[in-house]
Design an enzyme around this catalytic site. Structure first.
Site, PDB file in Angstrom:
ATOM      1  CE1 TYR A   1      -3.664   2.662   1.043  1.00 27.97           C
ATOM      2  CE2 TYR A   1      -1.747   3.697   2.040  1.00 27.97           C
ATOM      3  CZ  TYR A   1      -3.040   3.774   1.590  1.00 27.97           C
ATOM      4  OH  TYR A   1      -3.724   4.958   1.675  1.00 27.97           O
TER       5      TYR A   1
ATOM      6  CD  GLU B   1      -6.403   4.594  -0.866  1.00 27.37           C
ATOM      7  OE1 GLU B   1      -5.907   4.791   0.255  1.00 27.37           O
ATOM      8  OE2 GLU B   1      -7.457   3.953  -1.031  1.00 27.37           O
TER       9      GLU B   1
END
Length: 388
Positions: free
Chosen positions: A109, A197
């Site tokens: 991530y 993101e």
């Protein structure tokens, strides 16, 4: 302003972030054409909606043949996704993304957001990708790295070194990761993003880092200088009321209650919703008409509130600073007459031209109750609504 995955990927691509080939389709025929153009014998198909949890909701499918690509596209285009994020009304997917499948050795991530406590951009990274970052933070806080960075979007060499070591990257993968992270940070700043993101960022068995999902939210207050991104706004992903409010530059958020609220000023709107709750009611919406609303905008705000079938009463709470109470009164009266309002209306006004506003209400011939203070207004709207 939220964007779709494919729009976020287009932004990241412009900054040099490696992404598997993809295309977007809003019809079965377009899906067939995308598959042919990308030479897809197999494909990942994802519905494009402004909500997470698409995989669990059945909105992400893997097609193992050209024929299955077509059949799955037919099932996914127009699909209504319902989960905790969408609410019970759900969101309809009008488009799907088609992408080349990717073999995955490891998921990560990486993202950026605004750290409001420190008034600075913040990079967040974790070697545990593919799951909600909130869940990682709750269960494995040691697996999250937070790096504040400058408003020029540049990460310092020591920050990139710390990042690559934390993520477990070395050699060529570390070089890829540093370059990719720097691109993401720059994109975050230059798009006036509130969130950008990549989840997951994946490492292939061949040692290549690829972004296979992306999310971008842009600060609404910066859209005046992000004209290209502003075109990505998709009104189909919000309620009809929210789409109408945006058209008239009104701040509107639908809620679950049955008391409509029209207020000028975000702080006053929050206080109004709180005091409705305090007196046993439940707000149906947040609606801030702003400090310089016109009669027409006020009328449209009223129309938006009443388009919600749950609304059983309306509280108008205005403090006339920049805004004239007379303007509010004219807008409310015009809307109430045009729409033949049947629900109770309670108005509390203070400030500029308040006497003129109250006079207009008194002479309107409409059943509009006025209140001297906010507490009294909340009691009136809650108990007046309950007595109907």
């Amino acid at each position: 302003m939220n964007t779709h995955e494919y729009q976020a990927k287009e932004v990241l691509q412009r900054y040099g972030v490696p992404i598997p080939p993809f295309g977007v389709a809003s019809s079965v025929e377009e899906a067939r054409q995308v598959a042919q153009r990308l030479h897809l014998a197999e494909a990942v198909l994802k519905i494009q909606v402004h909500a997470g949890g698409r995989g669990k909701a059945g909105g992400v499918k893997f097609a193992k043949s050209p024929a299955e690509i077509v059949s799955l596209a037919k099932a996914l285009i127009g699909m209504k996704m319902v989960n905790q994020q969408t609410g019970p009304e759900g969101i309809i997917a009008h488009k799907i993304l088609l992408s080349s499948p990717v073999s995955i050795a490891k998921e990560y991530y990486i993202g950026a957001l605004i750290d409001r406590a420190n008034a600075a951009p913040l990079l967040i990274a974790s070697p545990e990708g593919g799951m909600d970052i909130e869940e990682v933070a709750l269960k494995m806080p040691e697996k999250i790295l937070k790096l504040p960075f400058a408003f020029d979007g540049k990460l310092r060499s020591y920050q990139l070194l710390r990042l690559t070591r934390f993520m477990g990257w070395s050699g060529d993968v570390a070089k890829q990761g540093a370059k990719l992270t720097q691109a993401l940070a720059r994109a975050f700043i230059e798009t006036d993003a509130s969130l950008l993101e990549i989840n997951p960022l994946v490492l292939t068995p061949e040692g290549q880092l690829l972004a296979i999902d992306a999310k971008l939210s842009v600060d609404d207050n910066a859209l005046f200088r992000q004209s290209e991104l502003a075109k990505d706004y998709d009104p189909s992903q919000v309620s009809p009321q929210e789409a109408a409010a945006k058209k008239y530059d009104l701040a509107y958020i639908a809620m679950e209650g049955d008391i409509g609220c029209m207020v000028n000023g975000a702080g006053l709107a929050m206080a109004t919703m709180d005091i409705i709750q305090l007196h046993g009611g439940s707000p149906a919406n947040f609606l801030d008409v702003g400090g310089s609303a016109t009669k027409e905008r006020v009328s449209e705000g009223f129309r938006i509130i009443l388009s919600d079938p749950k609304v059983k009463a309306i509280l108008v709470n205005i403090f006339g600073g920049i805004m004239s109470c007379k303007t509010i009164a004219e807008g409310v009266i015009a809307a109430a007459k045009e729409l033949q309002v049947k629900v109770p209306i309670v108005v509390r006004m203070e400030g500029s031209h308040v006497d003129e506003g109250k006079r207009l209400f008194k002479e309107s011939g409409l059943k509009i109750m006025t209140a001297e203070n906010l507490s009294q207004a909340a009691k009136q709207v809650v108990h007046g609504h309950l007595s109907h």
